[in-house]
Write an enzyme that holds these catalytic residues in place. Structure first.
Site, mmCIF file in Angstrom:
data_model
loop_
_atom_site.group_PDB
_atom_site.id
_atom_site.type_symbol
_atom_site.label_atom_id
_atom_site.label_comp_id
_atom_site.label_asym_id
_atom_site.label_seq_id
_atom_site.Cartn_x
_atom_site.Cartn_y
_atom_site.Cartn_z
ATOM 1 N N HIS A 98 51.122 118.048 -121.111
ATOM 2 C CA HIS A 98 51.708 119.376 -120.982
ATOM 3 C C HIS A 98 50.736 120.228 -120.166
ATOM 4 O O HIS A 98 49.519 119.948 -120.115
ATOM 5 C CB HIS A 98 51.916 120.015 -122.357
ATOM 6 C CG HIS A 98 53.056 119.417 -123.129
ATOM 7 N ND1 HIS A 98 54.351 119.407 -122.658
ATOM 8 C CD2 HIS A 98 53.102 118.807 -124.344
ATOM 9 C CE1 HIS A 98 55.145 118.832 -123.537
ATOM 10 N NE2 HIS A 98 54.415 118.450 -124.571
ATOM 11 N N CYS A 142 53.543 120.351 -116.330
ATOM 12 C CA CYS A 142 54.174 121.608 -115.923
ATOM 13 C C CYS A 142 53.127 122.553 -115.355
ATOM 14 O O CYS A 142 51.950 122.502 -115.718
ATOM 15 C CB CYS A 142 54.863 122.271 -117.116
ATOM 16 S SG CYS A 142 56.375 121.432 -117.643
#
Length: 259
Positions: A98, A142
């Protein structure tokens, strides 16, 4: 006349050496994958492992589900090991986690790990063993929360195109050269991952690298990966179609062929 032919051959070979990285030495890879709360991460890992094996990279140790502090420690340990190696031709660093713009998150979340801190470990000052050798960072994370819903192609758009000095010894180098960093999305935007298949960028990498590795150098391989990524229509649970594009940042000074 024969000697002239030999000189021409030597000149061509020297030119090739100047324009192409020497990949005859050892190829090493560092793979970090945070699987926690990332459906599809196992598939990404399998694809990356397969590609590394296909192109003769040695993955010393895959780092799975590490905290922020442990990530820094593991990357630093890998960098230190590289500096003690004697026959390295190239390094690939895969980071799958992430993230937000400029950082990735370990299993403990928090502020995460600044990517610049990782990149800096491999610059020409901190990793002299990799001076003038390619260092490739593939970041699958991301870079924010924005979603690209795409825009319509302009009507009537027309596409155009489609149809030496002597080398001198350099005593100094810029602080960072010979790097190639690939991001799966624009700054501020999310990166997409299929729960059952893996990340869009990793899937397209697998397709393109296996089909075109003997024809294209690394930068052009990723341009073709991006072509396929941008053509892909991804559907959210809401039914909305979203788009994405890779971002390629390069300080490479030669062409990098994986063959």
């Amino acid at each position: 006349m024969a000697s002239h032919g030999k000189d021409a051959g030597d000149s061509a070979e020297a030119s090739l050496d100047k324009d192409r990285y020497d990949m005859s030495g050892d190829r090493h890879a560092f793979v970090l994958c945070v699987k926690k709360d990332r459906l599809g991460a196992e598939q990404d890992l399998a694809i990356v492992k397969g590609l590394l094996k296909e192109f003769n990279f040695v993955d010393r140790e895959t780092c799975l589900d590490r905290t922020n502090k442990e990530i820094i420690q593991e990357v630093e340990k890998f960098r230190n090991w590289i500096n003690k190696s004697s026959n390295v031709s190239c390094v690939f660093i895969f980071i799958m986690a992430h993230g937000k713009d400029g950082a990735i998150f370990g299993t403990d979340g928090g502020e995460g790990v600044n990517l610049e801190e990782i990149f800096k470990m491999f610059n020409n000052e901190n990793c002299p063993q990799l001076q003038l050798k390619p260092k490739v960072f593939v970041i699958q994370a991301c870079r924010g929360e924005d979603k690209d819903l795409g825009v319509r192609k302009a009507a009537g758009f027309r596409s155009f195109g489609g149809e030496n000095d002597e080398e001198t010894a350099s005593v100094t180098l810029p602080i960072m050269t010979d790097t190639f960093t690939i991001y799966p999305a624009l700054p501020g935007y999310v990166a997409y991952r299929y729960p059952d298949k893996g990340s869009v960028m990793i899937i397209k990498m697998d397709e393109v690298f296996r089909d075109f590795h003997s024809q294209l150098h690394l930068y052009d391989l990723f341009v073709k990966v991006n072509q396929r990524v941008t053509e892909d229509d991804m559907k959210l649970k809401s039914g909305k179609i979203v788009k994405t594009t890779l971002v390629l940042e390069s300080t490479l000074t030669k062409a990098l062929y994986l063959d």
